[in-house]
Design an enzyme around this catalytic site. Structure first.
Site, short mmCIF file in Angstrom:
data_model
loop_
_atom_site.label_atom_id
_atom_site.label_comp_id
_atom_site.label_asym_id
_atom_site.label_seq_id
_atom_site.Cartn_x
_atom_site.Cartn_y
_atom_site.Cartn_z
N THR A 25 0.84 -1.20 0.00
CA THR A 25 0.00 0.00 0.00
C THR A 25 0.88 1.25 0.00
O THR A 25 1.77 1.39 0.83
CB THR A 25 -0.92 0.00 1.23
OG1 THR A 25 -1.81 -1.11 1.13
CG2 THR A 25 -1.72 1.28 1.33
N GLN A 97 -4.61 -7.11 -6.47
CA GLN A 97 -5.07 -7.71 -5.22
C GLN A 97 -6.44 -7.15 -4.86
O GLN A 97 -6.61 -5.94 -4.69
CB GLN A 97 -4.08 -7.44 -4.09
CG GLN A 97 -4.41 -8.25 -2.83
CD GLN A 97 -3.50 -7.92 -1.67
OE1 GLN A 97 -3.55 -6.81 -1.16
NE2 GLN A 97 -2.68 -8.88 -1.27
N HIS A 178 -7.42 -11.11 -1.45
CA HIS A 178 -6.74 -10.77 -0.21
C HIS A 178 -7.51 -11.40 0.95
O HIS A 178 -8.51 -10.87 1.42
CB HIS A 178 -6.68 -9.25 -0.06
CG HIS A 178 -5.69 -8.77 0.96
ND1 HIS A 178 -5.09 -9.60 1.88
CD2 HIS A 178 -5.19 -7.52 1.21
CE1 HIS A 178 -4.27 -8.90 2.64
NE2 HIS A 178 -4.31 -7.63 2.26
N ASN A 181 -4.06 -10.61 6.72
CA ASN A 181 -3.73 -9.35 7.40
C ASN A 181 -4.88 -8.69 8.14
O ASN A 181 -4.91 -7.47 8.30
CB ASN A 181 -3.12 -8.36 6.40
CG ASN A 181 -1.74 -8.78 5.96
OD1 ASN A 181 -1.21 -9.78 6.43
ND2 ASN A 181 -1.15 -8.04 5.04
N TYR A 183 -8.05 -8.30 7.35
CA TYR A 183 -9.11 -7.65 6.59
C TYR A 183 -10.33 -8.58 6.53
O TYR A 183 -10.36 -9.62 7.18
CB TYR A 183 -8.59 -7.20 5.23
CG TYR A 183 -7.50 -6.16 5.38
CD1 TYR A 183 -7.77 -4.92 5.97
CD2 TYR A 183 -6.19 -6.42 5.00
CE1 TYR A 183 -6.77 -3.98 6.16
CE2 TYR A 183 -5.19 -5.48 5.19
CZ TYR A 183 -5.48 -4.26 5.77
OH TYR A 183 -4.49 -3.34 5.97
N ARG A 230 -4.12 -14.83 -0.97
CA ARG A 230 -3.13 -14.52 0.07
C ARG A 230 -3.71 -14.87 1.44
O ARG A 230 -4.82 -14.46 1.77
CB ARG A 230 -2.76 -13.04 0.03
CG ARG A 230 -1.53 -12.69 0.85
CD ARG A 230 -1.28 -11.21 0.87
NE ARG A 230 0.13 -10.90 1.06
CZ ARG A 230 0.60 -9.73 1.49
NH1 ARG A 230 -0.23 -8.76 1.79
NH2 ARG A 230 1.89 -9.52 1.63
N ASN A 238 -3.67 -5.90 12.38
CA ASN A 238 -5.03 -5.39 12.48
C ASN A 238 -5.88 -6.13 13.50
O ASN A 238 -7.09 -6.29 13.32
CB ASN A 238 -5.70 -5.37 11.10
CG ASN A 238 -5.07 -4.34 10.18
OD1 ASN A 238 -4.84 -3.20 10.58
ND2 ASN A 238 -4.74 -4.74 8.96
N GLY A 325 9.05 -7.31 -0.40
CA GLY A 325 8.32 -6.09 -0.12
C GLY A 325 9.22 -4.87 -0.10
O GLY A 325 9.50 -4.27 -1.13
#
Length: 366
Positions: A25, A97, A178, A181, A183, A230, A238, A325
């Site tokens: 991001t 993604q 996605h 993480n 979400y 992913r 998070n 990354g």
């Protein structure tokens, strides 16, 4: 012995090497519209075998941060067309993604200032990014509301439509769902954020239901060979957690094995943090075995803190793809630097989120 630089295949997508740009991001898409600067950024990195874009919202409701791109409007798709054209002209392959942030959002970012949505009405103890006087500012997430069961088919459809638009209109080589993480899809998977008592909560099968419905819908729209996913079994990102992640994710990958996916993308450990978490042990080799034994043939992509030595060892141990990354942020020619064992530029963390070309497209090449 296999090498990082060998060509390989991820489903229907032929890759020039095993090096992948991880989704990162960068908050440089005002009004959720990709820009010419983004096209330059991705094209600079097109020597990687595969580029995975920054997370991209499937709907306005799915947006959780300022200036992240979307896939739900004509101007957004036109912006992504410029990006994919630039990458393809540079000889690269790129997938987008697909993202719904769920509760990791703020009322200022939601349609009509509404509450973010989640499996259960539990606020995430984390922050998101808003623009204040033009500058990115970290703020606490807003209290979410629990999604009604009758809203979930609409979310599945939004993923499906975004995937179809990505490939048929925007020109992507495929998509990555996605599911990591903390979400929305990950929130449904893990008990810490999912306390539902209907068909989408409780048992492993129920908590995995939405992720599997989404992935089946996406593969139905564009084909399994152009779909990746992913997963992050133990990341605390998070504010997500599950007390017993091994059977949960073993079940998930066994179900995904039937969909003929292009690849499975696994974050090992804490996203952007330690690869081993003392209180969250996990057997990634057993996870891969569960996938293969269930018939899964997709490429196995590993991610988190990889450098050249660790990547070389992972390929020797059977990993198909290695996602990089932060090194890829600062080194648009990362493939060539790894090939030559050349020094790497260091990333400027102050420019990670928001801004312009500085710290984005101005890193020097060899």
């Amino acid at each position: 012995m296999p090498s990082l630089f060998d060509p390989t295949q991820a489903g229907d997508i032929h890759l020039a090497n095993r090096i992948v740009l991880a989704p990162l991001t960068r908050n440089r898409a005002p009004d959720a519209i990709p820009t010419s600067l983004m096209a330059e950024y991705y094209a600079q990195r097109a020597s990687g075998g595969l580029l995975v874009t920054e997370a991209t919202a499937i709907s306005h409701q799915g947006q959780g941060y300022a200036d992240v791109p979307g896939l739900y409007g004509t101007a957004q798709l036109d912006g992504w067309k410029e990006v994919t054209r630039a990458v393809h002209e540079a000889g690269g392959k790129i997938v987008v993604q697909l993202w719904h942030v769920g509760r990791v959002s703020h009322t200022e970012l939601q349609p009509d200032g509404g509450q973010p949505v989640a499996p259960s009405a539990i606020t995430a103890r984390t922050k998101t990014v808003l623009l204040k006087d033009g500058a990115p500012t970290f703020v606490a997430t807003s209290e979410p509301r629990a999604l009604r069961a009758d809203e979930l088919p609409g979310i599945v459809h939004a993923y499906e439509a975004a995937a179809r638009n990505a490939v048929e209109t925007a020109g992507f080589d495929g998509v990555e769902v996605h599911g990591a993480n903390g979400y929305l899809l990950d929130q449904f998977l893990k008990r810490g954020s999912n306390q539902r008592t209907d068909d989408y909560g409780g048992s492993i099968e129920n908590r995995a239901r939405l992720l599997l419905e989404v992935t089946r819908a996406v593969t139905g729209a564009i084909g399994g060979g152009r779909t990746g996913i992913r997963l992050s079994p133990v990341t605390p990102a998070n504010d997500v957690h599950d007390a017993d992640p091994q059977p949960l994710f073993d079940y998930v990958v066994r179900q995904l094995a039937t969909l003929n996916l292009a690849y499975i993308h696994i974050i090992e450990g804490a996203t952007g943090g330690p690869r081993e978490i003392a209180d969250r042990p996990f057997d990634y080799a057993a996870l891969k075995t569960a996938y293969r034994e269930a018939g899964g043939k997709g490429a196995w992509m590993v991610n988190n803190g990889y450098d050249q030595a660790l990547a070389k060892q992972a390929v020797a141990n059977g990993a198909d793809l290695i996602a990089f990354g932060k090194p890829y942020i600062a080194n648009p020619d990362l493939v060539e630097r790894l090939r030559r064992n050349a020094p790497l530029n260091l990333p400027d963390q102050a420019t990670f989120y928001g801004g312009g070309a500085k710290g984005y497209t101005d890193y020097p090449t060899l």
